[in-house]
Write an enzyme that holds these catalytic residues in place. Structure first.
Site, PDB file in Angstrom:
ATOM      1  CE  LYS A  61       3.665   3.432  -5.118  1.00 39.53           C
ATOM      2  NZ  LYS A  61       2.863   4.167  -6.433  1.00 39.53           N
ATOM      3  CE  LYS A  87      -2.787   2.098  -9.412  1.00 39.78           C
ATOM      4  NZ  LYS A  87      -1.278   3.197  -9.575  1.00 39.78           N
TER       5      LYS A  87
HETATM    6 MG    MG Z   1       1.949   1.911 -10.190  1.00 43.44          MG
END
Ligand code: MG
Length: 369
Positions: free
Chosen positions: A163, A262
């Site tokens: 991240k 997703k």
């Molecule tokens: Mg992502």
């Protein structure tokens, strides 16, 4: 399929290790579990909405509301519940893909169970091993990050996603690349940047990254295309893609060379398969992204990750990495380091254990409302 009951549950599980993304730090994670019951079987899904409206405007509470007030009653009143037609049933309801996706995914699981087929096969995938990637959050120091990445490498993960956010990007990427030069790494920005960061993001090109994921917010698609044209590294899209139409539009601009699919973000498994198929035809590799899923969501994602163009490691790591108890049995585990396989049983093949704390529960039945 005749649907008799829809059950909603908010279920909380403690994490094995706190996780921090660019917005917040988590020590527990509450998920919305959706069940559909019909013809003597139960299909289940884990809504992928989060507790907060940062990744996406939807939350588990908005998804609950939309299912309770609109999607659920429409499905129960329709008499027939089918994952291939339910989106048409809900066509008057704007957006709320996470809510729709949760209920649609539960219908897929039910359909696979009634057909006595694994969900992977029902979706067009196969009972095959899937490579697994891990995600390292924003850590308090580079040393912390390196020890986290090292633990993932030692466990056998085939890729690590870091991240990043402004101020935590070039240095962590450079240090991880220096320490693990052969490790495939994705730098995931969760849309933390804007056009003023084009040069800073171009600087990530020299570290052998597998991809830079979702650098900009959705409305900056032109800047994303500009970045992809500047980079030899692939841009991977995540938050950008809510439908196959958006995948086509972004591809037309040359804005990406990799896609993170997703299920909840795109409104369910059916649209996930359509995006997968489009990317396959375009030569764009894909993988399934996760969000610290509990057991039901984890096994569902694994079924999707067996589709043929899911050639990159997906976020379907062993349950133990995330939760001591993820609320489902059996628990997902490596069959060999870095690889997992779907279950051969019907549907996802998993059942809830009932061991997690239930914060709220609601049953919807036909004709009650
Ligand atoms: Mg992502």
């Amino acid at each position: 399929m005749k649907i008799s009951t829809i059950t909603l549950r908010l279920v909380t599980a403690p994490l094995t290790r706190p996780f921090e993304n660019r917005w917040q730090r988590y020590e527990t994670w509450t998920k919305l579990i959706v069940e559909v019951e019909g013809e003597g079987a139960v299909g289940r899904a884990e809504c992928t909405a989060m507790e907060t409206p940062f990744y996406n405007y939807e939350t588990i509470v908005t998804a609950w509301y939309v299912i309770e007030e609109y999607l659920g009653p429409l499905l129960l009143a329709a008499g027939e519940g089918d994952p291939l037609t339910c989106l048409h049933l809900w066509r008057e309801i704007n957006g709320h893909e996470e809510a729709k996706g949760a209920l649609e995914t539960a219908l897929w699981d039910l359909r696979a169970r009634l057909n006595d087929r694994p969900l992977s096969v029902e979706l067009g995938g196969a009972l095959r091993p899937v490579p697994v990637g891990a995600t390292a959050g924003i850590e308090s120091s580079i040393d912390e990050l390196l020890s986290n990445v090292e633990a993932n490498v030692r466990a056998g993960y085939r890729r690590v996603r870091l991240k990043i956010r402004p101020g935590w990007d070039v240095e962590p990427v450079r240090e991880v690349h220096a320490a693990f030069p052969a490790l495939p790494v994705i730098a995931d920005a969760n849309a933390a940047y804007d056009e003023s960061h084009l040069d800073a993001l171009t600087a990530l090109d020299g570290f052998g990254l597998l991809a830079v994921e979702q650098p900009f917010p959705r409305h900056l698609l032109d800047a994303t295309a500009e970045l992809q044209h500047r980079l030899s590294t692939a841009v991977c899209l995540d938050e950008q893609l809510h439908s196959v139409r958006e995948a086509q539009e972004a591809a037309r601009l040359g804005a990406y060379r990799m896609a993170n699919i997703k299920t909840g973000r795109v409104g369910g498994l059916g649209e996930s398969v359509r995006i997968h198929d489009f990317c396959a035809a375009e030569g764009i590799p894909t993988f399934v992204g996760g969000k610290w899923d509990q057991g039901i969501g984890r096994w569902t994602n694994l079924a999707l990750a067996t589709l043929p163009n899911m050639t990159l490691p997906s976020d379907v790591g062993p349950s133990d990495t995330y939760y001591d108890d993820d609320g489902a049995a059996p628990r997902l585990a490596f069959e060999r380091p870095g690889w997992v396989s779907p279950l051969p049983g019907a549907g996802t093949g998993v059942e809830p254990t009932g061991t997690l704390a239930v914060e709220r529960e609601l049953k919807l039945t036909k004709g009650e409302r």
